[in-house]
Motif scaffolding. Structure first.
Motif, PDB file in Angstrom:
ATOM      1  N   GLY A  15       0.908  -1.071   0.225  1.00 44.14           N
ATOM      2  CA  GLY A  15       0.241   0.280  -0.126  1.00 44.14           C
ATOM      3  C   GLY A  15       1.062   1.259   0.150  1.00 44.14           C
ATOM      4  O   GLY A  15       0.680   2.085  -1.139  1.00 44.14           O
ATOM      5  N   ILE A  16       2.028   1.033   0.408  1.00 37.66           N
ATOM      6  CA  ILE A  16       2.951   2.412   0.893  1.00 37.66           C
ATOM      7  C   ILE A  16       3.301   3.096  -0.653  1.00 37.66           C
ATOM      8  O   ILE A  16       3.413   3.706  -1.011  1.00 37.66           O
ATOM      9  CB  ILE A  16       3.905   2.287   1.738  1.00 37.66           C
ATOM     10  N   GLN A  17       3.643   1.431  -0.893  1.00 39.94           N
ATOM     11  CA  GLN A  17       4.119   1.325  -2.518  1.00 39.94           C
ATOM     12  C   GLN A  17       3.652   1.695  -3.830  1.00 39.94           C
ATOM     13  O   GLN A  17       4.052   2.823  -5.195  1.00 39.94           O
ATOM     14  CB  GLN A  17       5.226   0.224  -2.491  1.00 39.94           C
ATOM     15  N   GLU A  18       2.178   2.162  -4.032  1.00 36.32           N
ATOM     16  CA  GLU A  18       1.199   2.134  -4.312  1.00 36.32           C
ATOM     17  C   GLU A  18       1.114   3.178  -4.070  1.00 36.32           C
ATOM     18  O   GLU A  18       0.956   4.330  -5.269  1.00 36.32           O
ATOM     19  CB  GLU A  18       0.367   1.171  -4.714  1.00 36.32           C
ATOM     20  N   GLY A  19       1.545   4.068  -3.173  1.00 37.87           N
ATOM     21  CA  GLY A  19       1.057   5.350  -2.964  1.00 37.87           C
ATOM     22  C   GLY A  19       2.343   5.594  -3.468  1.00 37.87           C
ATOM     23  O   GLY A  19       1.954   7.611  -4.102  1.00 37.87           O
ATOM     24  N   ILE A  20       2.732   6.099  -2.818  1.00 36.33           N
ATOM     25  CA  ILE A  20       4.313   6.701  -3.385  1.00 36.33           C
ATOM     26  C   ILE A  20       4.524   6.798  -5.295  1.00 36.33           C
ATOM     27  O   ILE A  20       4.108   8.082  -5.661  1.00 36.33           O
ATOM     28  CB  ILE A  20       5.632   5.448  -3.092  1.00 36.33           C
ATOM     29  N   GLN A  21       3.841   5.376  -6.102  1.00 34.59           N
ATOM     30  CA  GLN A  21       3.745   5.777  -7.364  1.00 34.59           C
ATOM     31  C   GLN A  21       2.781   6.677  -7.710  1.00 34.59           C
ATOM     32  O   GLN A  21       3.139   7.487  -8.585  1.00 34.59           O
ATOM     33  CB  GLN A  21       3.782   4.240  -8.129  1.00 34.59           C
ATOM     34  N   LYS A  22       1.698   6.404  -7.001  1.00 36.85           N
ATOM     35  CA  LYS A  22       0.486   7.442  -7.079  1.00 36.85           C
ATOM     36  C   LYS A  22       1.242   8.970  -6.800  1.00 36.85           C
ATOM     37  O   LYS A  22       0.688   9.829  -7.708  1.00 36.85           O
ATOM     38  CB  LYS A  22      -0.595   7.163  -6.334  1.00 36.85           C
ATOM     39  N   GLY A  23       1.513   8.828  -6.530  1.00 39.84           N
ATOM     40  CA  GLY A  23       1.762  10.655  -5.888  1.00 39.84           C
ATOM     41  C   GLY A  23       3.178  10.689  -7.044  1.00 39.84           C
ATOM     42  O   GLY A  23       2.960  11.790  -7.955  1.00 39.84           O
ATOM     43  N   ALA A  25       3.115  10.096  -9.772  1.00 39.66           N
ATOM     44  CA  ALA A  25       2.510  10.202 -11.365  1.00 39.66           C
ATOM     45  C   ALA A  25       2.070  11.370 -11.669  1.00 39.66           C
ATOM     46  O   ALA A  25       2.009  12.445 -12.354  1.00 39.66           O
ATOM     47  CB  ALA A  25       1.614   8.702 -11.826  1.00 39.66           C
ATOM     48  N   GLU A  26       0.937  11.735 -10.255  1.00 39.24           N
ATOM     49  CA  GLU A  26       0.400  12.985 -10.187  1.00 39.24           C
ATOM     50  C   GLU A  26       0.752  14.146  -9.761  1.00 39.24           C
ATOM     51  O   GLU A  26       0.906  15.377 -10.927  1.00 39.24           O
ATOM     52  CB  GLU A  26      -0.486  13.423  -8.942  1.00 39.24           C
ATOM     53  N   SER A  27       2.893  14.208  -9.871  1.00 41.62           N
ATOM     54  CA  SER A  27       3.447  14.924 -10.298  1.00 41.62           C
ATOM     55  C   SER A  27       3.058  15.564 -10.588  1.00 41.62           C
ATOM     56  O   SER A  27       4.119  16.578 -11.190  1.00 41.62           O
ATOM     57  CB  SER A  27       3.954  15.339  -8.611  1.00 41.62           C
ATOM     58  N   ALA A  28       3.793  14.230 -12.057  1.00 41.05           N
ATOM     59  CA  ALA A  28       4.199  14.228 -13.126  1.00 41.05           C
ATOM     60  C   ALA A  28       3.649  14.639 -13.728  1.00 41.05           C
ATOM     61  O   ALA A  28       3.902  16.248 -15.095  1.00 41.05           O
ATOM     62  CB  ALA A  28       4.863  12.661 -13.752  1.00 41.05           C
ATOM     63  N   ARG A  29       1.904  14.585 -13.523  1.00 38.73           N
ATOM     64  CA  ARG A  29       0.898  15.583 -14.785  1.00 38.73           C
ATOM     65  C   ARG A  29       0.317  16.776 -14.161  1.00 38.73           C
ATOM     66  O   ARG A  29       0.823  17.309 -15.245  1.00 38.73           O
ATOM     67  CB  ARG A  29      -0.440  14.500 -14.561  1.00 38.73           C
ATOM     68  N   THR A  30       1.352  16.938 -13.233  1.00 36.27           N
ATOM     69  CA  THR A  30       1.140  18.601 -12.326  1.00 36.27           C
ATOM     70  C   THR A  30       2.016  19.216 -13.031  1.00 36.27           C
ATOM     71  O   THR A  30       2.262  20.716 -14.209  1.00 36.27           O
ATOM     72  CB  THR A  30       1.118  18.867 -11.116  1.00 36.27           C
ATOM     73  N   ILE A  31       3.327  19.130 -12.896  1.00 38.66           N
ATOM     74  CA  ILE A  31       4.575  19.105 -13.631  1.00 38.66           C
ATOM     75  C   ILE A  31       4.812  19.147 -14.912  1.00 38.66           C
ATOM     76  O   ILE A  31       4.398  21.034 -16.171  1.00 38.66           O
ATOM     77  CB  ILE A  31       5.528  19.263 -13.669  1.00 38.66           C
ATOM     78  N   ALA A  32       3.754  18.327 -16.154  1.00 38.09           N
ATOM     79  CA  ALA A  32       3.358  18.732 -17.622  1.00 38.09           C
ATOM     80  C   ALA A  32       2.262  19.425 -17.826  1.00 38.09           C
ATOM     81  O   ALA A  32       2.588  19.961 -19.161  1.00 38.09           O
ATOM     82  CB  ALA A  32       3.130  17.417 -17.869  1.00 38.09           C
ATOM     83  N   LEU A  33       1.221  19.670 -17.341  1.00 35.44           N
ATOM     84  CA  LEU A  33       0.618  20.725 -17.354  1.00 35.44           C
ATOM     85  C   LEU A  33       0.916  21.913 -17.519  1.00 35.44           C
ATOM     86  O   LEU A  33       0.871  22.763 -18.566  1.00 35.44           O
ATOM     87  CB  LEU A  33      -0.663  20.385 -16.387  1.00 35.44           C
ATOM     88  N   GLN A  34       2.060  22.362 -16.249  1.00 33.16           N
ATOM     89  CA  GLN A  34       2.065  23.777 -15.884  1.00 33.16           C
ATOM     90  C   GLN A  34       3.264  24.003 -17.424  1.00 33.16           C
ATOM     91  O   GLN A  34       3.617  25.615 -17.558  1.00 33.16           O
ATOM     92  CB  GLN A  34       3.424  23.877 -14.745  1.00 33.16           C
ATOM     93  N   LEU A  35       3.931  22.977 -17.862  1.00 29.57           N
ATOM     94  CA  LEU A  35       5.112  23.041 -18.868  1.00 29.57           C
ATOM     95  C   LEU A  35       4.045  23.468 -19.927  1.00 29.57           C
ATOM     96  O   LEU A  35       4.321  24.627 -20.662  1.00 29.57           O
ATOM     97  CB  LEU A  35       6.363  22.293 -18.457  1.00 29.57           C
ATOM     98  N   LEU A  36       3.097  22.667 -20.420  1.00 33.12           N
ATOM     99  CA  LEU A  36       2.666  22.753 -21.885  1.00 33.12           C
ATOM    100  C   LEU A  36       1.625  23.982 -21.616  1.00 33.12           C
ATOM    101  O   LEU A  36       1.658  24.841 -22.320  1.00 33.12           O
ATOM    102  CB  LEU A  36       1.639  21.730 -22.119  1.00 33.12           C
ATOM    103  N   ALA A  37       1.216  24.735 -20.638  1.00 34.15           N
ATOM    104  CA  ALA A  37       0.841  25.671 -20.424  1.00 34.15           C
ATOM    105  C   ALA A  37       1.550  27.207 -20.525  1.00 34.15           C
ATOM    106  O   ALA A  37       1.114  28.035 -21.102  1.00 34.15           O
ATOM    107  CB  ALA A  37       0.029  25.980 -18.705  1.00 34.15           C
TER     108      ALA A  37
END
Length: 68
Positions: A15-23, A25-37
């Motif tokens: 569960g801890i590892q899954e949470g880390i991976q989801k975090g 992935a969400e950070s990558a999406r947030t950064i990507a969104l900012q870069l694209l914008a």
């Protein structure tokens, strides 16, 4: 340690590892969104974040919606 305790501990670790991976992935999406914008080339964002084409398409849709 009993078998039940060992299984519970293993479940916690998974569960801890899954949470880390989801975090991550969400950070990558947030950064990507900012870069694209901010006009960074899509290929550079994709390569840098490791996002899939589908994820990039979804983000581009959000960026384009925000511009309109």
């Amino acid at each position: 340690m009993t078998m039940a305790q060992a299984l519970r501990q293993e479940g916690r670790q998974e569960g801890i590892q899954e949470g880390i991976q989801k975090g991550k992935a969400e950070s990558a999406r947030t950064i990507a969104l900012q870069l694209l914008a901010n006009g960074v080339d899509r290929a550079i964002v994709k390569m840098s974040t490791g996002l899939s084409d589908a994820e990039m398409n979804a983000l581009m849709g959000r960026v384009n919606s925000a511009k309109n």
